[in-house]
Design an enzyme around this catalytic site. Sequence first.
Site, PDB file in Angstrom:
ATOM      1  N   LEU A 118     -49.878  -0.047  19.592  1.00 21.04           N
ATOM      2  CA  LEU A 118     -48.531  -0.225  19.044  1.00 21.04           C
ATOM      3  C   LEU A 118     -48.706   1.337  18.547  1.00 21.04           C
ATOM      4  CD1 LEU A 118     -48.901  -3.667  17.457  1.00 21.04           C
ATOM      5  CD2 LEU A 118     -47.592  -2.922  19.033  1.00 21.04           C
ATOM      6  N   ASP A 119     -47.434   1.960  18.421  1.00 20.40           N
ATOM      7  CA  ASP A 119     -47.463   3.116  17.446  1.00 20.40           C
ATOM      8  C   ASP A 119     -47.899   3.143  16.025  1.00 20.40           C
ATOM      9  OD1 ASP A 119     -45.092   3.004  15.947  1.00 20.40           O
ATOM     10  OD2 ASP A 119     -43.936   3.072  17.779  1.00 20.40           O
ATOM     11  N   ALA A 120     -48.100   4.103  15.405  1.00 25.69           N
ATOM     12  CA  ALA A 120     -48.774   4.144  14.017  1.00 25.69           C
ATOM     13  C   ALA A 120     -47.607   3.464  13.021  1.00 25.69           C
ATOM     14  CB  ALA A 120     -48.861   5.492  13.511  1.00 25.69           C
ATOM     15  N   GLU A 281     -45.452   0.836  21.717  1.00 29.59           N
ATOM     16  CA  GLU A 281     -44.322   0.314  21.663  1.00 29.59           C
ATOM     17  C   GLU A 281     -43.642   0.782  20.336  1.00 29.59           C
ATOM     18  OE1 GLU A 281     -46.687  -1.380  22.771  1.00 29.59           O
ATOM     19  OE2 GLU A 281     -45.988  -2.208  24.821  1.00 29.59           O
TER      20      GLU A 281
END
Length: 281
Positions: A118-120, A281
């Site tokens: 998962l992006d930051a 995502e």
Amino acid sequence: MNDGAPQGWGAQSTDGVRLQKVLANAGVASRRVAEDLIVAGRVRVNGEVVTELGSRIDPENDLVDVDGTAVQLDQSKRYVMLNKPTGVVSSMKDDRGRPDLRRFTKDWDERLYNVGRLDAETSGLLVLTNDGELAHVLAHPSFGVTKVYIAKVDGRVTPQTIQKLVRGVDLEDGPIAADKARLLSASTGSATGREESLVELTLHSGRNRIVRRMMAAVGHPVVELVRRQFGPLHLGTLPAGRARELTKVERGALLTLARSATSSTPAEDAPDTRDGDPSAE
């Protein structure tokens, strides 16, 4: 041993471990209840029903299920659910010194790895495990494991936009369609004074930042994004920044999904799930 039974287990074999003992050790039921399950024809070994109480199996190689739900026999495997907070990168060691996932794995002796990314700035459900085969099934899009996201987006989303998301939108790396999409609510944001909408998207794609790019393509940039579901796993009430081991029921559902997927879908080259796949995502 029954005719046609796989070598290594059966009523006459002296090799392996008695099936009822294996079930009891796995926490399925007491040994006496496990015997009842076997006699009732509710237990399968490698896809075949076993009803003889003297049957022995090899717990390291044989696959067991009860009422169609996979049983975890390898107790060295660990399965953890994390509600990843925003501001944390999906990596076990970030080379740029940003907050990473190591702080969430210190309670387990096993070396765990994240399944996918998962992006930051995206929060929500992330699976941590040391089971490489399961990680491959969950992460690789060829197996079609779905993920459910709730996106707060800018603007008022219309039913027509929802239909467009399902029909498909064109992105720079090719067209993409949501498996499902629905509008949860639309309102005026209290902080911004601008209209905002909550959209639920179900996808099996593993493409980079796919939810954000899809919503931007239909004119509704993402303000906040959370992943609520990954395959059979639901985030539930797990607070952001907390991790817990999967329950026996959750592990069974996850292993059942993995066995079903690998038996029906040809395996392709696996992504490097030791530190997540390339997508976020």
